[in-house]
Design a protein around this motif. Structure first.
Motif, short mmCIF file in Angstrom:
data_model
loop_
_atom_site.label_atom_id
_atom_site.label_comp_id
_atom_site.label_asym_id
_atom_site.label_seq_id
_atom_site.Cartn_x
_atom_site.Cartn_y
_atom_site.Cartn_z
N ALA A 87 0.81 -1.22 0.00
CA ALA A 87 0.00 0.00 0.00
C ALA A 87 0.84 1.26 0.00
CB ALA A 87 -0.96 0.00 1.19
N LEU A 88 1.91 1.27 -0.78
CA LEU A 88 2.67 2.51 -0.94
C LEU A 88 1.86 3.45 -1.82
CD1 LEU A 88 6.28 1.14 -1.48
CD2 LEU A 88 5.24 2.02 0.60
N PHE A 89 2.09 4.77 -1.69
CA PHE A 89 1.35 5.73 -2.49
C PHE A 89 2.05 5.89 -3.84
CE2 PHE A 89 0.87 7.43 2.00
CZ PHE A 89 -0.22 6.63 2.25
N PRO A 90 1.43 5.43 -4.91
CA PRO A 90 2.14 5.31 -6.18
C PRO A 90 2.55 6.66 -6.79
CG PRO A 90 -0.18 4.77 -6.46
CD PRO A 90 0.07 4.91 -5.00
N HIS A 91 1.83 7.73 -6.43
CA HIS A 91 2.13 9.01 -7.06
C HIS A 91 3.19 9.79 -6.30
CE1 HIS A 91 -0.91 9.59 -4.00
NE2 HIS A 91 -0.49 10.83 -3.88
N MET A 92 3.76 9.19 -5.21
CA MET A 92 4.76 9.91 -4.44
C MET A 92 6.11 9.21 -4.55
SD MET A 92 2.83 10.66 -0.87
CE MET A 92 1.14 11.24 -0.80
N THR A 132 10.98 6.06 -7.76
CA THR A 132 9.52 5.95 -7.75
C THR A 132 9.13 4.58 -7.22
OG1 THR A 132 9.58 5.09 -9.97
CG2 THR A 132 9.23 7.45 -9.73
N ASP A 134 7.09 2.36 -8.44
CA ASP A 134 7.03 1.23 -9.39
C ASP A 134 8.40 0.82 -9.94
OD1 ASP A 134 7.23 3.44 -10.91
OD2 ASP A 134 5.39 3.15 -12.07
N SER A 135 9.47 1.52 -9.54
CA SER A 135 10.79 1.07 -9.97
C SER A 135 11.43 0.16 -8.94
CB SER A 135 11.69 2.29 -10.23
OG SER A 135 12.04 2.90 -9.01
#
Lengths: 358, 641
Positions: A87-92, A132, A134-135
């Motif tokens: 549940a990490l915030f993907p846009h941060m 990021t 997703d990396s």
């Protein structure tokens, strides 16, 4: 003993008419590593979510350090959760993720920067500030999720199957990381898993749950060596659970053969369940064994051989041994008295679930 | 290799064909918007003047203002409502969710016309007068489902745990939503907003039914303008709308390809690129919405700064006034004019009758004035408030008695005749006789060269007059005779037309056409200005014709009767009447204004025929609903034969 740090009192909860937790009571000591262990649907995640404040129990109270927090929303509780899917915030960015809780609490910037660096060092991901989400690989994301939780200096960290999505090697590495973290931080961990090996490796206390009830609570050794009922025995490690007859104290009859044991107080001539771990069985020459059987299966497992020995009554004994006995060989079975665990037979299915054995 | 190329060629060829098929109409329109003639078939060189005209046209600019304001406000409101609804629906259980989504989808699948009519009925039923706010409400109504549809999938992709994680980290529910969930669903919210904005820009039907006095959006304006004919600024406007919508769509749908990078660095780079694009797109959107907002709010402010409590609602034919007259009236009187257009008397009548929009001054034709008066829809004019009435030639007031027997309800505005317009060059080339009489329209020599009016009364007028009967006849024998005559004429007729008569005559497509005298001067000027190699002449047939008068009336439910009287009086002022004559080129009943005209115009018998030559002519009378139905059914027999 001092009062418990977290105390769940008579908690019940149902979803859509299905009872998930039934009158559950659980006490957790400060600075312990408690694991809720059980198959899926046993209520362990619901218990964790009730402690986290994401669910409200239908009945019962949650006491945290002497205070009733049953109705307190999650953002007001002094604990943090590491979620199963991270549940990490993907846009941060990574740094923004970690700083989230601190910014909500309006901490000064220098403090936040220090904390980010500290937390990244703690989870061995220095220099990841500007990456990021997703990396990152799964294991890295999991460690960031932990870092994000611990920068808030919670008094309790709740972990909901945090290693569930990782592969075996990573999972084992992370287990050591978590133990190290727990020791460095000196806070309470409440950990939910269905993986008994994880539970045995990391916990101070294991709570085995099934169908909304606590089956057994104890140290990993107690849970492993002295399962209180067939469910626990079966769920923790592999075991042979056999029908036995308690002839008298310290003597039990299995498949017509009498074994010496150390258990007392079951009365005389009473049917009981007998648990014997596969590695506690010694295969000897037929004439030296208490029972004899024929090896019917043989698998090489690396550390040991796994064999199945069929006795004349038809029961297949699971045996782990570093010594090989080829298929078809006649062997004797011998068990040391203290390796035999006697349990009462449950009177009904309900009782089996509750785990009544007193 | 060769085969491959051939295959490739056919693939490309097919693709080009499809694209051509899809876009040829729009390209045609865009090309015509740069055409220096009004013709739809002739290329007169490149020009930007239609774009310039468009920018100077207050009606277009007002419509643009309304369109943008409505699109912006309705899209914003729908985005807020739709997003909130999506959040609620997302947390529902499966069954209620699918029920609610079904309910949501029905209005989208429902035909616009049903939505439009039902909204209009609802507004009228609940006593909400049609106007800007009803259009806005209607647009919000049909926009919400689109927002919902674009936000919901995004919301369902969003992990429930990120919201819980935010709560867990100390954020309150609102904070958690705006800091964590909202940024995640923002692309969906934005595309929902853009979709709603585009839908609102596009909408014609629903706007058409829910708009009230003075509210025109671009689409309704274009519709009424295009029906009227050939003002190419409409092409320019349509071209701009098309390009705007295209740009919006490209912006909404285009995003760099998501590369499946194997390495972490690759993923990182792709993610960074995506984010950068999202930022650029966000920037463009923000800038675009800001500029729209700025334009709209500035012009709204201007408008309200200039607005007065004194109001006047005018309902007139399209292109039936010099617009500077309206401005001049506002400046001189301080009354704010809301100006609306209609196409036909029949379209105007139910609007006044329903009273959803209360107009103060309306300009119907003779027979319709009679019908409105008989049905109690008109207020008596207080002629004491009309000092300029003295400039109106009493002849026309006398003529008005045909439909307004006591001269109580109406003040003549324009008048004219119906006659035959012919192309001198075609007549000469084909060696045809010059038309003099209605009965000439049955001369087989004209086969394929005749344009008839596609309207009941005008068509029957031609037939009845050629037979020597009254055009207001109710005699069944005369009417059937006229019907048979019209049927007999059909093989000779090139087409039954209304507005297209202008284009066809200018294009030289037909030798003669039945036409209203007011069109004549306009067409003659067009022919001259385009340097065409023929002239168009007008003749009033000897049997007599329809003498028509359009007059100003005040509806019985008018709210600003005194302002309406000021308006009518203003239009009777000689200088104003002159301005209007020069713009609309229909004969004016204002003798003082006529006296100001060029000698040649004053003596133009086509525009101002002698009253003696009109001895045989009549004014249309309203014949009652029953006779109307008889005319209509006979006309239907003619058309279907």
């Amino acid at each position: 003993m001092s009062q418990p740090f977290i105390d769940l009192q008579h908690i019940s909860k149902s979803f859509d008419g299905t009872l998930v937790l039934d009158d559950l009571c659980l006490s957790v000591k400060e600075n312990s590593f408690v694991t809720l262990l059980g198959p899926s649907g046993c209520g362990k995640t619901t218990t964790l979510r009730i402690i986290g404040g994401f669910e409200t129990p239908d009945a019962g109270r949650v006491i945290f350090d002497g205070e009733d927090i049953t109705r307190l929303p999650p953002n007001k509780r002094q604990l943090n959760t590491v979620f199963q899917k991270y549940a990490l915030f993907p846009h941060m960015s990574i740094a923004d993720n970690i700083a989230f809780g601190l910014r909500i609490r309006r901490k000064p910037k220098s403090y936040i920067d220090d904390k980010i660096r500290y937390a990244l060092r703690l989870v061995n991901l220095e220099g990841f500030e500007h990456r990021t989400v997703d990396s990152l690989s799964g294991g890295q994301q999991q460690r960031i999720a932990i870092a994000r939780a611990i920068v808030n200096e919670p008094r309790v960290l709740l972990l909901d199957e945090p290693l569930g999505a990782l592969d075996l090697k990573l999972r084992q590495d992370m287990q050591y990381e978590l133990i190290r973290l727990k020791n460095e931080l000196g806070i309470t961990f409440i950990y939910v898993t269905h993986d008994q090996e994880e539970a045995l490796t990391m916990s101070d206390t294991i709570v085995v749950m099934n169908q909304g009830y606590i089956q057994q609570m104890g140290t990993p050794e107690q849970i492993y060596n002295e399962p209180e009922n067939a469910f626990v025995a079966d769920f923790i490690g592999e075991s042979n659970i056999l029908d036995g007859l308690m002839i008298r104290d310290e003597l039990v009859e299995i498949a017509g053969a009498r074994f010496a044991c150390v258990d007392k107080g079951f009365g005389t001539n009473r049917p009981v369940d007998v648990v014997i771990r596969p590695e506690d069985i010694d295969l000897v020459k037929p004439e030296e064994g208490t029972l004899t059987g024929v090896v019917t299966h043989l698998i090489f497992k690396g550390v040991h051989y796994e064999m199945e020995v069929t006795t004349p009554d038809g029961f297949e004994w699971l045996v782990h041994s570093t010594d090989l006995s080829p298929v078809g060989e006649r062997v004797g079975i011998r068990v040391d008295p203290f390796d035999i665990q006697i349990m009462n037979k449950p009177a009904s299915e309900d009782e089996e679930a509750v785990g009544v054995n007193e | 290799m060769k085969r491959y190329r051939l295959k490739q060629f056919f693939q490309d060829f097919y693709l080009v064909l499809v694209i051509l098929f899809l876009y040829a109409p729009i390209v045609t329109m865009i090309v015509l918007s740069f055409n220096d003639t009004k013709s739809r078939t002739l290329w007169g060189g490149f020009t930007l003047r239609w774009y310039a005209d468009m920018l100077q046209d207050t009606a277009i600019m007002n419509a643009l203002h309304n369109t943008l304001l409505i699109a912006l406000l309705s899209a914003l409101a729908a985005t807020v409502i739709g997003t909130a609804a999506a959040i609620g629906i997302n947390s529902m259980k499966k069954l209620p969710r699918s029920i609610v989504m079904g309910v949501n989808n029905i209005p989208m699948l429902n035909s616009d016309i049903v939505t439009g009519i039902s909204l209009m009925l609802a507004f009228i039923a609940f006593g909400i007068s049609l106007g800007f706010k009803t259009v806005l409400i209607a647009h919000i109504t049909f926009n919400v489902p689109y927002v919902l549809l674009s936000v919901l999938p995004k919301l369902r992709q969003t992990s429930r745990y990120t919201y819980e994680a935010a709560l867990d980290l100390g954020a309150g529910p609102l904070q958690a939503f705006f800091k964590v969930v909202f940024p995640d669903i923002l692309p969906g919210v934005l595309s929902g907003f853009l979709m709603a904005f585009t839908m609102s820009l596009d909408d014609f039907i629903i706007t058409h039914f829910t708009r009230g006095a003075g509210i025109d959006t671009l689409s309704t304006l274009i519709y009424s303008e295009v029906r009227r004919g050939i003002n190419p600024s409409m092409y320019a406007l349509s071209a701009i709308i098309f390009l705007t919508v295209l740009a919006l769509l490209i912006l909404t749908n285009f995003s760099p390809e998501e590369k499946k990078g194997k390495t972490a660095a690759g993923i990182e780079a792709a993610a960074r690129k995506r984010r950068r694009f999202a930022r650029i797109r966000g920037g463009i959107l923000a800038a675009a919405s800001f500029s729209i907002f700025a334009v709209v709010s500035l012009s709204t402010w201007n408008r309200y700064a200039a607005s007065h409590s004194d109001e006047l609602y005018v309902y007139n034919w399209g292109e039936y006034i010099d617009e500077s007259v309206i401005t001049q009236f506002e400046e001189e009187t301080g009354i704010h004019v809301t100006y609306d257009l209609f196409e036909t008397n029949e379209e105007m009548y139910p609007v006044i009758e329903a009273g959803a929009v209360r107009y103060d001054a309306v300009c119907p034709s003779d027979y319709m004035i009679q019908r409105m008066a008989e049905n109690g829809l008109l207020a008596e004019i207080n002629f004491d408030n009309l000092p300029n009435l003295k400039h109106i030639d009493p002849v026309y007031l006398e003529m008005s008695r045909e439909f307004d027997p006591e001269n109580r309800y109406s003040v003549p505005y324009t008048w004219g005749t119906v006659g035959i317009l012919y192309n001198t060059k075609l007549i000469e080339e084909k060696n045809l006789p010059v038309p003099r009489r209605w009965s000439d329209l049955w001369n087989p020599a004209y086969a394929g060269e005749i344009l008839m009016q596609d309207s009941v009364r005008d068509a029957f007028m031609v037939a009845l007059k050629s037979l020597g009967y009254s055009m207001n006849t109710e005699d069944m024998r005369e009417l059937t005779e006229a019907r048979d005559l019209l049927i007999a004429q059909k093989p000779l007729v090139q087409a039954y037309v209304i507005d297209q008569v202008r284009d066809k005559m200018i294009g030289g497509e037909a030798a003669l056409g039945v036409i209203y005298s007011g069109e004549m001067l306009y067409l003659q000027e067009e022919v001259a200005s385009q340097n065409l190699d023929f002239t168009l002449e007008y003749v009033i047939p000897e049997e007599g014709t329809n003498l028509w008068i359009d007059s100003w009336v005040i509806p019985a439910n008018a709210r600003n009767k005194e302002n309406a009287e000021k308006w009518i009086d203003f239009l009777c002022r000689p200088d104003i009447a002159l301005k209007n004559f020069e713009y609309i080129t229909y004969a004016t009943p204002n003798r003082a204004a006529k006296a100001l005209l060029d000698e040649s115009l004053q003596n133009n018998k086509a525009i101002f025929p002698d009253m003696e030559s009109l001895a045989q002519s009549e004014v249309y009378r309203y014949l009652g609903d029953e006779t109307d139905a008889v005319y209509n059914s006979l006309w239907k027999e003619v058309k279907s034969r």
